[in-house]
Scaffold this motif. Structure first.
Motif, PDB file in Angstrom:
ATOM      1  N   UNK A  80       0.875  -1.177  -0.089  1.00  0.00           N
ATOM      2  CA  UNK A  80       0.134  -0.030  -0.112  1.00  0.00           C
ATOM      3  C   UNK A  80       0.734   1.400  -0.002  1.00  0.00           C
ATOM      4  N   UNK A  81       0.193   2.072   0.287  1.00  0.00           N
ATOM      5  CA  UNK A  81       0.791   3.686   0.332  1.00  0.00           C
ATOM      6  C   UNK A  81       0.424   4.396   1.630  1.00  0.00           C
ATOM      7  N   UNK A  82       1.512   4.962   2.176  1.00  0.00           N
ATOM      8  CA  UNK A  82       1.335   5.617   3.465  1.00  0.00           C
ATOM      9  C   UNK A  82       1.669   7.172   3.073  1.00  0.00           C
ATOM     10  N   UNK A  83       1.017   8.016   3.470  1.00  0.00           N
ATOM     11  CA  UNK A  83       1.511   9.462   3.400  1.00  0.00           C
ATOM     12  C   UNK A  83       1.378  10.018   4.846  1.00  0.00           C
ATOM     13  N   UNK A  84       2.422  10.854   5.266  1.00  0.00           N
ATOM     14  CA  UNK A  84       2.525  11.265   6.648  1.00  0.00           C
ATOM     15  C   UNK A  84       2.843  12.912   6.383  1.00  0.00           C
ATOM     16  N   UNK A  85       2.201  13.514   7.045  1.00  0.00           N
ATOM     17  CA  UNK A  85       2.484  14.781   7.155  1.00  0.00           C
ATOM     18  C   UNK A  85       2.747  15.361   8.715  1.00  0.00           C
ATOM     19  N   UNK A  86       3.652  16.201   8.836  1.00  0.00           N
ATOM     20  CA  UNK A  86       3.769  16.254  10.220  1.00  0.00           C
ATOM     21  C   UNK A  86       4.112  17.883  10.440  1.00  0.00           C
ATOM     22  N   UNK A  87       3.784  18.691  11.527  1.00  0.00           N
ATOM     23  CA  UNK A  87       3.969  20.037  11.831  1.00  0.00           C
ATOM     24  C   UNK A  87       5.089  19.838  12.940  1.00  0.00           C
ATOM     25  N   UNK A  98       7.613  21.573  14.200  1.00  0.00           N
ATOM     26  CA  UNK A  98       7.886  22.252  15.379  1.00  0.00           C
ATOM     27  C   UNK A  98       7.179  21.943  16.620  1.00  0.00           C
ATOM     28  N   UNK A  99       5.992  21.455  16.524  1.00  0.00           N
ATOM     29  CA  UNK A  99       5.108  21.022  17.444  1.00  0.00           C
ATOM     30  C   UNK A  99       4.813  19.498  17.611  1.00  0.00           C
ATOM     31  N   UNK A 100       5.620  18.696  17.040  1.00  0.00           N
ATOM     32  CA  UNK A 100       5.678  17.481  17.051  1.00  0.00           C
ATOM     33  C   UNK A 100       4.266  17.021  16.648  1.00  0.00           C
ATOM     34  N   UNK A 101       3.414  17.483  15.851  1.00  0.00           N
ATOM     35  CA  UNK A 101       2.080  17.074  15.641  1.00  0.00           C
ATOM     36  C   UNK A 101       1.587  16.558  14.274  1.00  0.00           C
ATOM     37  N   UNK A 102       1.140  15.298  14.202  1.00  0.00           N
ATOM     38  CA  UNK A 102       0.774  14.781  12.916  1.00  0.00           C
ATOM     39  C   UNK A 102      -0.596  15.800  12.384  1.00  0.00           C
ATOM     40  N   UNK A 103      -0.285  16.180  11.111  1.00  0.00           N
ATOM     41  CA  UNK A 103      -1.516  16.916  10.763  1.00  0.00           C
ATOM     42  C   UNK A 103      -2.214  16.167   9.514  1.00  0.00           C
ATOM     43  N   UNK A 104      -1.587  15.334   8.902  1.00  0.00           N
ATOM     44  CA  UNK A 104      -2.466  14.322   7.666  1.00  0.00           C
ATOM     45  C   UNK A 104      -1.670  12.869   8.122  1.00  0.00           C
ATOM     46  N   UNK A 105      -2.467  11.931   8.167  1.00  0.00           N
ATOM     47  CA  UNK A 105      -1.886  10.689   7.891  1.00  0.00           C
ATOM     48  C   UNK A 105      -2.796   9.883   6.779  1.00  0.00           C
ATOM     49  N   UNK A 106      -2.400   9.572   5.984  1.00  0.00           N
ATOM     50  CA  UNK A 106      -3.184   8.862   4.855  1.00  0.00           C
ATOM     51  C   UNK A 106      -2.671   7.360   4.674  1.00  0.00           C
ATOM     52  N   UNK A 107      -3.576   6.435   4.582  1.00  0.00           N
ATOM     53  CA  UNK A 107      -3.207   5.043   4.340  1.00  0.00           C
ATOM     54  C   UNK A 107      -3.955   4.292   3.414  1.00  0.00           C
ATOM     55  N   UNK A 108      -3.513   3.642   2.445  1.00  0.00           N
ATOM     56  CA  UNK A 108      -4.058   2.975   1.362  1.00  0.00           C
ATOM     57  C   UNK A 108      -3.876   1.610   1.294  1.00  0.00           C
TER      58      UNK A 108
END
Length: 183
Positions: free
Chosen positions: A130-137, A139-149
């Motif tokens: 599959x595909x995993x997309x991981x977006x992180x802020x 500076x605050x160690x915060x996940x802003x988007x996580x996408x898994x197919x």
């Protein structure tokens, strides 16, 4: 990775980003008021929403060429366009895509590699694909988007997220330096 800021003259801020062969153009426009709309906010987690109550910031992403990992490139481009527009933000969002084919993890896969990872189930009985997309802020160690197919077991998800987190920390200084060079 190639990044250029301020490429769209009609926009308040813009960013052109190339990740591998993928080319994305993002534009951000001035905040505009939305009358009588209190719950309607269409901006990323990095945007300081409290600064502009009842306002909307329009961000457009145009994928000029999808050579793979287009979503992560668009997220980074949108974040850079907002920063280029001087929109108050919590920080820059970094994003990375991983393609999983059996036990192989491919960071920033090409479009061919993405299609291979998505079609893996049809060719074998492998669980991990599959595909995993991981977006992180970051500076605050915060996940802003996580996408898994598709399908991954928990161990593969955990190890893939760790790899994506390491990759994001390598990308973040590049995004930061691009903004510093703009000044």
């Amino acid at each position: 990775m190639f990044i250029k800021l301020g490429v769209v003259s009609q926009a308040k801020g813009s960013a052109y980003i190339e990740v591998g062969q993928t080319k994305v153009l993002c534009s951000a426009f001035d905040p505009r008021q939305i009358p009588n709309q209190y719950d309607y906010i269409t901006v990323a987690i990095s945007f300081l929403q409290d600064e502009f109550p009842n306002f909307q910031v329009d961000v457009y992403a145009l994928v000029l060429y999808n050579g793979g990992s287009a979503l992560s490139a668009a997220i980074m481009g949108a974040s850079l366009a907002l920063a280029n527009a001087n929109v108050p933000m919590y920080g820059i969002v970094s994003a990375v895509t991983a393609g999983i084919y059996d036990d192989c993890v491919i960071l920033d896969p090409t479009d061919y590699e993405e299609s291979l990872c998505l079609a893996a189930i049809k060719k074998s009985k492998t669980i991990n694909h599959g595909i995993v997309m991981h977006a992180i802020l970051l500076r605050h160690d915060q996940i802003s988007e996580h996408f898994l197919v598709e399908s991954l077991d928990l161990n593969r998800i955990y190890s893939t997220i760790n790899k994506l987190n390491r990759a994001v920390t390598e990308i973040y200084p590049i995004l930061q330096q691009t903004l510093i060079n703009q000044l």
